[in-house]
Design a protein around this motif. Structure first.
Motif, PDB file in Angstrom:
ATOM      1  N   MET A  97       0.802  -1.220   0.000  1.00  0.00           N
ATOM      2  CA  MET A  97       0.000   0.000   0.000  1.00  0.00           C
ATOM      3  C   MET A  97       0.838   1.275   0.000  1.00  0.00           C
ATOM      4  SD  MET A  97      -3.047  -0.865  -0.373  1.00  0.00           S
ATOM      5  CE  MET A  97      -3.924   0.650   0.019  1.00  0.00           C
ATOM      6  N   VAL A  98       2.159   1.134  -0.171  1.00  0.00           N
ATOM      7  CA  VAL A  98       3.009   2.322  -0.276  1.00  0.00           C
ATOM      8  C   VAL A  98       2.561   3.124  -1.488  1.00  0.00           C
ATOM      9  CG1 VAL A  98       5.343   3.119  -0.808  1.00  0.00           C
ATOM     10  CG2 VAL A  98       5.008   1.345   0.905  1.00  0.00           C
ATOM     11  N   GLU A  99       2.513   4.432  -1.343  1.00  0.00           N
ATOM     12  CA  GLU A  99       2.036   5.306  -2.422  1.00  0.00           C
ATOM     13  C   GLU A  99       2.872   5.109  -3.683  1.00  0.00           C
ATOM     14  OE1 GLU A  99       1.209  10.071  -3.231  1.00  0.00           O
ATOM     15  OE2 GLU A  99       1.925   9.375  -1.281  1.00  0.00           O
ATOM     16  N   ARG A 100       2.201   4.916  -4.797  1.00  0.00           N
ATOM     17  CA  ARG A 100       2.875   4.687  -6.067  1.00  0.00           C
ATOM     18  C   ARG A 100       3.391   5.992  -6.654  1.00  0.00           C
ATOM     19  NH1 ARG A 100       1.733   0.014  -8.986  1.00  0.00           N
ATOM     20  NH2 ARG A 100       1.724   1.163 -10.944  1.00  0.00           N
ATOM     21  N   ASP A 101       4.440   5.867  -7.451  1.00  0.00           N
ATOM     22  CA  ASP A 101       4.950   6.991  -8.215  1.00  0.00           C
ATOM     23  C   ASP A 101       3.888   7.356  -9.255  1.00  0.00           C
ATOM     24  OD1 ASP A 101       6.243   8.582 -10.174  1.00  0.00           O
ATOM     25  OD2 ASP A 101       8.176   7.709  -9.685  1.00  0.00           O
ATOM     26  N   PRO A 102       3.458   8.617  -9.326  1.00  0.00           N
ATOM     27  CA  PRO A 102       2.412   8.988 -10.287  1.00  0.00           C
ATOM     28  C   PRO A 102       2.801   8.733 -11.738  1.00  0.00           C
ATOM     29  CG  PRO A 102       3.421  10.934  -9.290  1.00  0.00           C
ATOM     30  CD  PRO A 102       3.880   9.763  -8.513  1.00  0.00           C
ATOM     31  N   ASN A 103       4.105   8.567 -12.014  1.00  0.00           N
ATOM     32  CA  ASN A 103       4.546   8.312 -13.384  1.00  0.00           C
ATOM     33  C   ASN A 103       4.605   6.830 -13.734  1.00  0.00           C
ATOM     34  OD1 ASN A 103       5.047  11.042 -14.220  1.00  0.00           O
ATOM     35  ND2 ASN A 103       6.833  11.046 -12.882  1.00  0.00           N
ATOM     36  N   ASP A 104       4.354   5.955 -12.754  1.00  0.00           N
ATOM     37  CA  ASP A 104       4.568   4.517 -12.952  1.00  0.00           C
ATOM     38  C   ASP A 104       3.824   3.935 -14.141  1.00  0.00           C
ATOM     39  OD1 ASP A 104       6.458   4.128 -11.037  1.00  0.00           O
ATOM     40  OD2 ASP A 104       5.157   3.157  -9.575  1.00  0.00           O
ATOM     41  N   GLU A 105       2.644   4.448 -14.447  1.00  0.00           N
ATOM     42  CA  GLU A 105       1.847   3.871 -15.530  1.00  0.00           C
ATOM     43  C   GLU A 105       2.234   4.388 -16.917  1.00  0.00           C
ATOM     44  OE1 GLU A 105      -0.195   1.316 -14.967  1.00  0.00           O
ATOM     45  OE2 GLU A 105       0.578   1.533 -12.934  1.00  0.00           O
ATOM     46  N   LYS A 106       3.116   5.372 -16.959  1.00  0.00           N
ATOM     47  CA  LYS A 106       3.444   6.013 -18.231  1.00  0.00           C
ATOM     48  C   LYS A 106       4.362   5.159 -19.109  1.00  0.00           C
ATOM     49  CE  LYS A 106       3.044  10.969 -17.186  1.00  0.00           C
ATOM     50  NZ  LYS A 106       2.239  10.962 -16.001  1.00  0.00           N
ATOM     51  N   ASP A 107       4.313   5.450 -20.425  1.00  0.00           N
ATOM     52  CA  ASP A 107       5.329   4.942 -21.342  1.00  0.00           C
ATOM     53  C   ASP A 107       6.639   5.654 -21.012  1.00  0.00           C
ATOM     54  OD1 ASP A 107       3.250   3.587 -22.548  1.00  0.00           O
ATOM     55  OD2 ASP A 107       3.049   5.016 -24.205  1.00  0.00           O
ATOM     56  N   VAL A 108       7.742   5.155 -21.542  1.00  0.00           N
ATOM     57  CA  VAL A 108       9.023   5.785 -21.260  1.00  0.00           C
ATOM     58  C   VAL A 108       9.824   6.013 -22.535  1.00  0.00           C
ATOM     59  CG1 VAL A 108       9.219   4.818 -18.936  1.00  0.00           C
ATOM     60  CG2 VAL A 108      10.244   3.613 -20.854  1.00  0.00           C
ATOM     61  N   ILE A 109      10.732   6.981 -22.451  1.00  0.00           N
ATOM     62  CA  ILE A 109      11.760   7.180 -23.464  1.00  0.00           C
ATOM     63  C   ILE A 109      13.093   6.871 -22.806  1.00  0.00           C
ATOM     64  CG2 ILE A 109      12.988   8.902 -24.852  1.00  0.00           C
ATOM     65  CD1 ILE A 109      10.276  10.219 -25.401  1.00  0.00           C
ATOM     66  N   VAL A 110      13.854   5.979 -23.424  1.00  0.00           N
ATOM     67  CA  VAL A 110      15.143   5.556 -22.880  1.00  0.00           C
ATOM     68  C   VAL A 110      16.252   6.112 -23.776  1.00  0.00           C
ATOM     69  CG1 VAL A 110      16.601   3.589 -22.227  1.00  0.00           C
ATOM     70  CG2 VAL A 110      14.104   3.439 -21.989  1.00  0.00           C
ATOM     71  N   GLU A 111      17.246   6.733 -23.141  1.00  0.00           N
ATOM     72  CA  GLU A 111      18.408   7.255 -23.858  1.00  0.00           C
ATOM     73  C   GLU A 111      19.665   6.561 -23.342  1.00  0.00           C
ATOM     74  OE1 GLU A 111      17.126  11.844 -24.782  1.00  0.00           O
ATOM     75  OE2 GLU A 111      17.958  11.430 -22.806  1.00  0.00           O
ATOM     76  N   ILE A 112      20.411   5.928 -24.237  1.00  0.00           N
ATOM     77  CA  ILE A 112      21.652   5.239 -23.863  1.00  0.00           C
ATOM     78  C   ILE A 112      22.806   5.935 -24.571  1.00  0.00           C
ATOM     79  CG2 ILE A 112      22.901   3.048 -23.810  1.00  0.00           C
ATOM     80  CD1 ILE A 112      20.198   1.623 -24.102  1.00  0.00           C
ATOM     81  N   ARG A 113      23.842   6.298 -23.806  1.00  0.00           N
ATOM     82  CA  ARG A 113      24.992   6.995 -24.363  1.00  0.00           C
ATOM     83  C   ARG A 113      26.288   6.336 -23.877  1.00  0.00           C
ATOM     84  NH1 ARG A 113      21.317   8.441 -26.763  1.00  0.00           N
ATOM     85  NH2 ARG A 113      20.441  10.526 -27.082  1.00  0.00           N
ATOM     86  N   PRO A 114      27.330   6.285 -24.729  1.00  0.00           N
ATOM     87  CA  PRO A 114      28.628   5.763 -24.274  1.00  0.00           C
ATOM     88  C   PRO A 114      29.208   6.681 -23.204  1.00  0.00           C
ATOM     89  CG  PRO A 114      28.546   5.995 -26.678  1.00  0.00           C
ATOM     90  CD  PRO A 114      27.359   6.717 -26.130  1.00  0.00           C
ATOM     91  N   GLY A 115      29.898   6.083 -22.215  1.00  0.00           N
ATOM     92  CA  GLY A 115      30.561   6.883 -21.195  1.00  0.00           C
ATOM     93  C   GLY A 115      32.063   6.802 -21.371  1.00  0.00           C
ATOM     94  N   ALA A 116      32.772   6.400 -20.316  1.00  0.00           N
ATOM     95  CA  ALA A 116      34.223   6.256 -20.382  1.00  0.00           C
ATOM     96  C   ALA A 116      34.584   4.944 -21.064  1.00  0.00           C
ATOM     97  CB  ALA A 116      34.818   6.300 -18.971  1.00  0.00           C
ATOM     98  N   GLY A 117      35.643   4.954 -21.882  1.00  0.00           N
ATOM     99  CA  GLY A 117      36.088   3.699 -22.477  1.00  0.00           C
ATOM    100  C   GLY A 117      36.216   3.691 -23.981  1.00  0.00           C
ATOM    101  N   GLY A 118      36.020   4.845 -24.623  1.00  0.00           N
ATOM    102  CA  GLY A 118      36.228   4.929 -26.063  1.00  0.00           C
ATOM    103  C   GLY A 118      35.311   4.031 -26.873  1.00  0.00           C
ATOM    104  N   GLU A 119      35.901   3.334 -27.856  1.00  0.00           N
ATOM    105  CA  GLU A 119      35.124   2.496 -28.767  1.00  0.00           C
ATOM    106  C   GLU A 119      34.381   1.388 -28.019  1.00  0.00           C
ATOM    107  OE1 GLU A 119      35.809  -0.405 -32.680  1.00  0.00           O
ATOM    108  OE2 GLU A 119      37.474   0.763 -31.847  1.00  0.00           O
ATOM    109  N   GLU A 120      35.023   0.834 -26.999  1.00  0.00           N
ATOM    110  CA  GLU A 120      34.403  -0.234 -26.221  1.00  0.00           C
ATOM    111  C   GLU A 120      33.139   0.257 -25.514  1.00  0.00           C
ATOM    112  OE1 GLU A 120      33.736  -3.833 -23.959  1.00  0.00           O
ATOM    113  OE2 GLU A 120      34.491  -3.301 -25.938  1.00  0.00           O
ATOM    114  N   ALA A 121      33.131   1.521 -25.073  1.00  0.00           N
ATOM    115  CA  ALA A 121      31.945   2.093 -24.428  1.00  0.00           C
ATOM    116  C   ALA A 121      30.771   2.141 -25.407  1.00  0.00           C
ATOM    117  CB  ALA A 121      32.252   3.486 -23.895  1.00  0.00           C
ATOM    118  N   GLY A 122      31.076   2.445 -26.679  1.00  0.00           N
ATOM    119  CA  GLY A 122      30.027   2.452 -27.700  1.00  0.00           C
ATOM    120  C   GLY A 122      29.471   1.062 -27.947  1.00  0.00           C
ATOM    121  N   LEU A 123      30.349   0.050 -27.945  1.00  0.00           N
ATOM    122  CA  LEU A 123      29.900  -1.335 -28.126  1.00  0.00           C
ATOM    123  C   LEU A 123      29.033  -1.772 -26.941  1.00  0.00           C
ATOM    124  CD1 LEU A 123      33.224  -2.930 -29.434  1.00  0.00           C
ATOM    125  CD2 LEU A 123      31.179  -2.396 -30.779  1.00  0.00           C
TER     126      LEU A 123
END
Length: 356
Positions: A97-123
């Motif tokens: 019964m803990v209060e739910r996040d009001p956004n829980d039912e929404k669709d999402v947009i996911v963004e993935i970006r390379p971080g540290a590690g050069g070419e391997e980060a992109g892979l």
């Protein structure tokens, strides 16, 4: 306290059960969807409440017979197990019964970006893209690529409750493995960042067209080569905030513009939430960070075939299966941890006025 909560659950569930079969509610599509959603959300808590009543009846019956002088060992065992289960159920019901996040039912947009590690980060960013899209398929969600390629991936996950599942994937993911480009077999550490944004519509976030600077240009592929001969790629800059979104996946300029606006709305919505609640701003920074190796929510260790989620200290083997989308166990652990933290925060907030 728990008795009162159980009564509230039972009363609300009865009310929703009556509404969901009411012809007037059924005739109103929007209202019917709202009632159905509330019914499904409350159903797990109601099942726990039913079990609580059953255990309470068993305990009361055993206690009554023992008081009348029946010293049957089986009755004592029934009383012991029933009382133990009642304690467990009380905690499970509070968590449910803990209060739910009001956004829980929404669709999402996911963004993935390379971080540290050069070419391997992109892979590795590509590995995370495949892992998350396959996880979406396993959970019955639909995915839609918005802008994918060259180590950068933006996609939508659609379906009721998508945000409640994917919000736990936001943060810096770290990989430890021998890259394909490494000839001497040395283990490298690389990272990629994942941001998970609830998708919102025009009504929730209004964008003034005069606040937008829209540039069009030719789409480019790896190495900067042109992939089409028309100015179909779109870059939108939101002048008040400086947020920039670019899209070039589609051959149609209009489609790229629509997709860029979807991502822009999601980013503006998240920014608005962060301004309203400081803790959400901290959560966003914790999600994305800078992509440095020291900032991590999860580590994928190839030599030892293990994946560790550092937020809940959960480690599991069979890394290939996890990268193939088997993330359910991590989601359940993170969901339970979030509920417990919210429950503790609620209890602390209730205790503060009493202390004064």
């Amino acid at each position: 306290m728990i008795e009162k909560l159980v009564e509230q659950i039972e009363a609300r569930f009865r009310e929703l059960s009556e509404q969901i079969s009411d012809p007037a509610v059924i005739a109103d599509r929007e209202r019917y969807a709202e009632v159905g959603r509330a019914y499904r959300q409350l159903e797990p808590a109601h099942e726990l409440a039913v079990e609580y009543r059953r255990a309470a009846d068993d305990a009361a019956g055993a206690r009554e017979l023992l008081a009348e002088g029946d010293d049957d060992p089986e009755l004592r065992e029934l009383l012991r197990t029933s009382e133990a289960r009642l304690e467990e159920l009380a905690e499970e019901i509070r968590l449910a019964m803990v209060e739910r996040d009001p956004n829980d039912e929404k669709d999402v947009i996911v963004e993935i970006r390379p971080g540290a590690g050069g070419e391997e980060a992109g892979l590795f960013a590509g590995d995370l893209y495949r892992m998350l899209t396959r996880y979406a398929e396993r959970r019955g969600f639909k995915t839609e690529d918005l802008d994918v390629g060259d180590g950068h991936y933006t996609f939508a996950v659609k379906g009721e409750g998508a945000y409640s599942v994917f919000k736990y994937e936001g943060g810096t993911h770290r990989v430890q493995r021998v890259p394909q480009t490494e000839s001497q077999g040395r283990i490298h550490t690389s990272t990629a960042t994942v941001a998970v944004l609830p998708e919102v519509g025009d009504v929730e976030v209004h964008i003034d067209p005069s606040d937008l600077e829209i540039d069009v240009y030719r789409s480019s592929g790896p190495g900067g080569q042109s992939v089409n001969t028309t100015d179909s790629a779109v870059r939108i800059t939101h002048k008040p905030t400086g947020i920039v979104v670019s899209m070039q996946d589609e051959k149609s300029q209009l489609q790229n513009k629509e997709r860029a606006l979807r991502v822009l709305r999601a980013r503006l919505y998240e920014r608005e939430l962060a301004q309203r609640q400081a803790e959400l701003a901290a959560e966003r920074r914790a999600q994305v960070g800078t992509g440095e190796r020291a900032e991590k929510i999860r580590t994928y260790n190839f030599p030892q075939d293990r994946v560790t989620d550092h937020r809940v200290n959960l480690t599991r083997n069979n890394l290939p299966a996890i990268l193939d989308g088997e993330l359910e166990e991590f989601t359940k652990a993170l969901e339970a941890d979030e509920k417990r933290r919210k429950l503790e925060a609620q209890a602390e907030a209730q205790a503060q006025p009493a202390a004064r």
